[in-house]
Structures are given as structure tokens and as C-alpha cells.
Design an enzyme around this catalytic site. Sequence first.
Site, PDB file in Angstrom:
ATOM      1  N   GLU A   1       0.846  -1.189   0.000  1.00 40.44           N
ATOM      2  CA  GLU A   1       0.000   0.000   0.000  1.00 40.44           C
ATOM      3  C   GLU A   1       0.885   1.244   0.000  1.00 40.44           C
ATOM      4  O   GLU A   1       1.774   1.378   0.851  1.00 40.44           O
ATOM      5  CB  GLU A   1      -0.929   0.003   1.216  1.00 40.44           C
ATOM      6  CG  GLU A   1      -1.613   1.329   1.520  1.00 40.44           C
ATOM      7  CD  GLU A   1      -2.392   1.901   0.342  1.00 40.44           C
ATOM      8  OE1 GLU A   1      -2.312   3.123   0.123  1.00 40.44           O
ATOM      9  OE2 GLU A   1      -3.078   1.111  -0.352  1.00 40.44           O
ATOM     10  N   ALA A   2       0.634   2.147  -0.930  1.00 38.37           N
ATOM     11  CA  ALA A   2       1.479   3.335  -1.063  1.00 38.37           C
ATOM     12  C   ALA A   2       1.269   4.339   0.063  1.00 38.37           C
ATOM     13  O   ALA A   2       2.165   5.124   0.375  1.00 38.37           O
ATOM     14  CB  ALA A   2       1.236   4.002  -2.411  1.00 38.37           C
TER      15      ALA A   2
ATOM     16  N   ILE B   1     -20.229   3.935  -6.825  1.00 36.01           N
ATOM     17  CA  ILE B   1     -19.597   2.723  -7.341  1.00 36.01           C
ATOM     18  C   ILE B   1     -19.012   1.785  -6.294  1.00 36.01           C
ATOM     19  O   ILE B   1     -18.524   0.717  -6.651  1.00 36.01           O
ATOM     20  CB  ILE B   1     -18.504   3.070  -8.368  1.00 36.01           C
ATOM     21  CG1 ILE B   1     -17.327   3.806  -7.724  1.00 36.01           C
ATOM     22  CG2 ILE B   1     -19.104   3.857  -9.522  1.00 36.01           C
ATOM     23  CD1 ILE B   1     -16.140   3.998  -8.655  1.00 36.01           C
TER      24      ILE B   1
ATOM     25  N   HIS C   1     -16.228   9.175  -9.217  1.00 40.08           N
ATOM     26  CA  HIS C   1     -16.415   7.780  -9.624  1.00 40.08           C
ATOM     27  C   HIS C   1     -15.605   7.420 -10.872  1.00 40.08           C
ATOM     28  O   HIS C   1     -16.153   6.911 -11.852  1.00 40.08           O
ATOM     29  CB  HIS C   1     -17.899   7.506  -9.895  1.00 40.08           C
ATOM     30  CG  HIS C   1     -18.785   7.770  -8.728  1.00 40.08           C
ATOM     31  ND1 HIS C   1     -20.119   8.126  -8.847  1.00 40.08           N
ATOM     32  CD2 HIS C   1     -18.534   7.718  -7.392  1.00 40.08           C
ATOM     33  CE1 HIS C   1     -20.643   8.298  -7.654  1.00 40.08           C
ATOM     34  NE2 HIS C   1     -19.704   8.057  -6.748  1.00 40.08           N
TER      35      HIS C   1
ATOM     36  N   ALA D   1     -11.511  -0.885  -9.897  1.00 44.41           N
ATOM     37  CA  ALA D   1     -12.494  -0.138 -10.692  1.00 44.41           C
ATOM     38  C   ALA D   1     -12.043   0.092 -12.125  1.00 44.41           C
ATOM     39  O   ALA D   1     -12.869   0.334 -13.010  1.00 44.41           O
ATOM     40  CB  ALA D   1     -12.786   1.204 -10.021  1.00 44.41           C
TER      41      ALA D   1
ATOM     42  N   ASN E   1     -14.708   8.133   1.240  1.00 47.32           N
ATOM     43  CA  ASN E   1     -15.886   8.426   0.420  1.00 47.32           C
ATOM     44  C   ASN E   1     -17.065   8.902   1.264  1.00 47.32           C
ATOM     45  O   ASN E   1     -16.999   8.941   2.490  1.00 47.32           O
ATOM     46  CB  ASN E   1     -16.258   7.217  -0.457  1.00 47.32           C
ATOM     47  CG  ASN E   1     -16.731   6.020   0.352  1.00 47.32           C
ATOM     48  OD1 ASN E   1     -17.117   6.130   1.514  1.00 47.32           O
ATOM     49  ND2 ASN E   1     -16.707   4.850  -0.261  1.00 47.32           N
ATOM     50  N   PHE E   2     -18.162   9.257   0.597  1.00 48.73           N
ATOM     51  CA  PHE E   2     -19.336   9.807   1.289  1.00 48.73           C
ATOM     52  C   PHE E   2     -20.242   8.705   1.833  1.00 48.73           C
ATOM     53  O   PHE E   2     -21.356   8.967   2.259  1.00 48.73           O
ATOM     54  CB  PHE E   2     -20.137  10.698   0.338  1.00 48.73           C
ATOM     55  CG  PHE E   2     -19.403  11.941  -0.087  1.00 48.73           C
ATOM     56  CD1 PHE E   2     -18.092  12.187   0.277  1.00 48.73           C
ATOM     57  CD2 PHE E   2     -20.038  12.884  -0.879  1.00 48.73           C
ATOM     58  CE1 PHE E   2     -17.416  13.328  -0.121  1.00 48.73           C
ATOM     59  CE2 PHE E   2     -19.373  14.041  -1.285  1.00 48.73           C
ATOM     60  CZ  PHE E   2     -18.065  14.257  -0.912  1.00 48.73           C
TER      61      PHE E   2
END
Length: 622
Positions: A50-51, A601, A558, A590, A108-109
Site C-alpha cells: 500500500e502506497a 460505485i 467515480h 475499478a 468516500n461519502f
Amino acid sequence: MSNFSIPCLVSVNDFLKIDFDFVVVGGGSAGLVVATRLTENPNIHVGVLEAGPAHLSDPMIMTPALYPQMVGNPEYDWLQRTTPQRALNGRVFDHPRGKGLGGSSAINFEMYNRGQALDYDDWERLGNQGWDFKDLLPYFKKHEHFDDPSKYASNNNIPLETTYDPNFHGIDGPIHTSFSTWRVPQEREWIAASAKLGARTGSPKDGCSGDHIGFFHSLSSIDRSAGHADGTRSYAVTGYLLPNASRPNLRVLTDALVSKVVVDNKSVTGLEFLHLGNLYSVKTKKEVVLSAGAFKTPQILELSGIGNPDILAKAGIKCQVENRRVGENLRDHPTVGFTLELADGEESMDALKDPIVAQKCLEEYIAKKTGPFSRGGSETGFASFADLATPEEVKALQTLILDSPDLASEGHTVEAKKLLAAALGNSDDSTLQYLFLPAALNISRGDSQTAMFAGYPGLEGKQGICIGVAVARPVSVGSVHITSSNLQDDPAVDPAFLAHEADVEILAKGLELCLKLTETSPFKEKIKRRYYPDESLDLSDREQRKRFARENVCTEYHPLGSVGMGKKGVGAVNERLRVWGTMGLRVVDASVIPLHVSGNIQSTVYAVAEKGSDLIKENWGL
């Protein structure tokens, strides 16, 4: 931030001691699904690179309504910017992406809805067998843990009027979904007004049934299981990683930026990564799985010499595998909306701008996990272009899509253009997504996330909301490509917002319904005035709506499709998500989605990752 740690989170030295069967690049929404599912077999060793940082048990992430404080914050957001947009007078846009374990599921929301069945059925119509709605439905259910409202620990502040059917949902998956128990009061009137505007604008049977036309309270990825995590964000870390963090065959290394996969005669044998300024390499016995997202996955492929030889040469990269579809087919949801000042006596989330109110609500959340800070983004709606337009308007738009020679159509095959055009004449197609935002965002500054969330100086001390509309299946197609061989240089991200005139026409039609909503009881009684655009702009005029859309469009966050799935020469990966022209390399995120989906999404990404994990297991007999 927290110093909280878990057994699988290791140092670089401990990471390099393991002989990995698989290495997953990206510990985000998709990558953690893949790592978790593959390590269900105790004989399979999986490493995750993971960056970003870990951000474990971080209150900023776990508190649902704090997401605006993470977007645009370099601690949580990669701060990606777009290229100047050719259809928007060269405007450049912020394009937030989650930085850290969990990826964008951490910032995200929390909006959670599935696309319509048609979205996924069209994937299969493009030649991707096994990817239609009926085949994906088990994976939607597999990742979901639907928390039934009848069992919530806290009561709703306003009634939940949306219908739902538990049979369409998973009940024991890793990701909790729920309806927000605290909502601004105007949401009720917004939904009631929408039901008066057509036979199909009321609440659907269930927004996740495959037919979500209508207006309703959307689910959010928030845990309301009445357990210890009640009222907190449910995301890839809490759902997939933490419950399995003690597996001895799983290793996770953060702050590890992958520079390339190692290609030997078209076979991928491992990768190289940068960690704290030092370059390391790691080999894989079976596969490298790229799950770095719609921007970084194509970048890694191109840095590795996999892509279009012309683009690679300009960046000083030797071509190892020619695959001209890498980085093409980028799609995003363009959105635009109104800011409304509320009538006297009405309140929205703008009340939290008062420090005294905010402190009181935060104390309520800390003590009870209730109140405004416990909510996610929860109201949405869908409508078909065919229901809003005349037959003549439908035909004209279909012709525009099928016959247009402009550059934005180059990303489409003839088959894809036919599918998008046909859907516009289908009254069952969710062409448009409608959004209710419970605060007065500065819609005029969609290019800057911090400016947009700061609101309007002229509305200080007042209460407002926004309503918006997005093109659910945009015709415009963009790209993501490297411009240098430096792994720390961001790729050129071109979402091609409104590059195709059809998207402008669709937004103009969508804004017409937004305008009608503001003029319909009982919602109109909640509005004092339309603050932006003000009343001097005649939104009953189609050309003025089109101009307003071009001047105020922004992302709905998205992006997808940049390593799209499809037949050889059409997609960058095949239907089993293997990169065309390579062995030992797969993409699961994605970026493989070939056509956009109607709605937010995250559920689709989780489903793609669940199915992708099964495809890997099938190929290796696991």
C-alpha cells in the site's frame, strides 16, 4: 491518527522474508478483498503493498460525517488533479483519491447503491461472459451485511419512508450497509415532491433490486448492527482486513510505492517498490494483482513497459508488451446542481458551522454514536431520459451519439455506442442520478474541493442545501497516461468532462427536473430562494441550462474503466481480468469496469473484487 497496529502489518525486512504466491498492489477497496479471499487458503501466502499510511482506528475515518475534512487533506487524499479540460475552457479539477489502507472506501461519502441490471447486462453484451447482473448478484450479496432498520440501536429523527426488501441484500458479508438514522428534515419533503413529478418518481421497491428508478433514502456503508462498531464507517479495513489480520499467511506493508512489475518475456515474475527512499524487489510464484485504482493501475502498467508503444516512448519507457488499451476508456460521472437557501427556521448541516453547535453534536456522537456526525450521504434518485424527453429529443440524441465524429467517441466501440444510444430510449434506463446534499456547498467551485466544501461567503450564518444531477452513463471518454518515467510524477488524468455534447444535453434535461423539484410542494415551502445560480439565470431556457452545466460541472468521484475489460484489441484485460499480452498479471479494481454504472460505485467495486478473487482461485485450483 492512531498508533494502533495489527499482526499482518509488518516492516519491510519482515515483508521480504516471505516467498509470496501473490502480491497485491494497493490495499484499497478492491485490494483488501483480494488479499482476504486468497488467504482463506492457509497454504497461500499473499503480500499487500500500500502506497499510503495505515490510518488504523482513525477517528477522522471512522466518524461518518467527517469526510469533507479528509477530501483535499494531503494526509488522507493523494490530491490528484486533472489535465486542463478541453470542453470546459481549460479548467483543471481536483480529483480526490483515498490515501492509505482502505483507499477511497476510507474517505468516500459512504453512499451505497448498486447500478441497475442493465448496466451489468451491457458488460456481458460487450463480450464479457459471466459479468451480467444475475452473475454479479451473488457477489453483491457476498460482500454486504445489511443491517435491518428494525434492529437499530438508535431511533430515526425523521421517519424512514423508503421501502426495502431484505431478499435483495446480503446479511453476513464484511461491509455493513444501513439507512442513516439522522437526516435533515428537508429530505422528507424532497422525496415527497419528487413523487408528484411522474408515475415513476416515487420510491422503488428496493434501490438495490436492479431497478432503482425513483427517489429514495439510499443505503450508506455505516455499521448499525448495535455492536461495538455501531454508528461508524464500514470500509475495506474494518470489513476485510481487521477480522483477518492475524492470518500468518498475510503480510501488509504500507508506504510502499510500486515502481513497476518485472516482465520477463511477457511473463510477470515480481515487482519493484520504493519504501522510505530505498528501492526493493519482490518475486511472486503465481501472480501480481494490480488493485491500485483507476489512476495508478494504468500508471504502473505503463511504467512497466505495458501499453501503447507511442505513449511509452514519449515517457522514455521501453515497450515490453504492446497493449494499446491501457490507460484508455476512463469514465467518470459529471455532475452539476443548485444551491438553495432554506426558509427561516429551517436547519441543515450548515448548523455545524457554529462551533458551539458542532461541539455539542460531536459530544453526542462520541457518547451515543448518534446525531449529525453519524450520518452518511443518504438521499438519491434516478430517472430515465426517455421519461423526461420527447420522442424527437430522444431520437436526436441517439443520432448524435451514433454519428458524432468527435474525439470523445474514439474510446467507444460501435457496439458500446449502440448500447448507450439504445438505453436513452428505454424508460427503464437510469440515465440520470439525482443527489440531495444537506449543506450549502459552493457549486461554482467544483474545481477545488476545499473551496467547494467551504461554502459561499454570502451565506455565512444561514442555512442551505444543494440538489444536483449527474450523467449516470456518460458518453464522454477520457484517459490516464504517464508523461515521464518517474514513478512519483502523477499521471495525466483526463476525464474528458462534457467532451461529448450528448452529456451536456443529458445534464440540461436533468436540470429541468431539478428546477421542477424546487417549484413543487411540499419541498418548495422549505426554500427561501435559489442562491446559486440566482434567479437572474433563466433555467427554463435549454441553452442557458447547457451553459450553466458547462461552467459548473464537477466530479461525482467515480473514475473507472482505464484498464477496461473486453475482447482483445477492445479491452486492456480479458473477462478473467488478465492483462492482454501477459502472463502472471491481473487487474482487480475499478479500472476494469468497461461501461459506467448508474449510481455510486463502491458496491460495484466490492462485487468486482469478490468475483475477481474467485476467478483467481479457479485458475489456480485454490
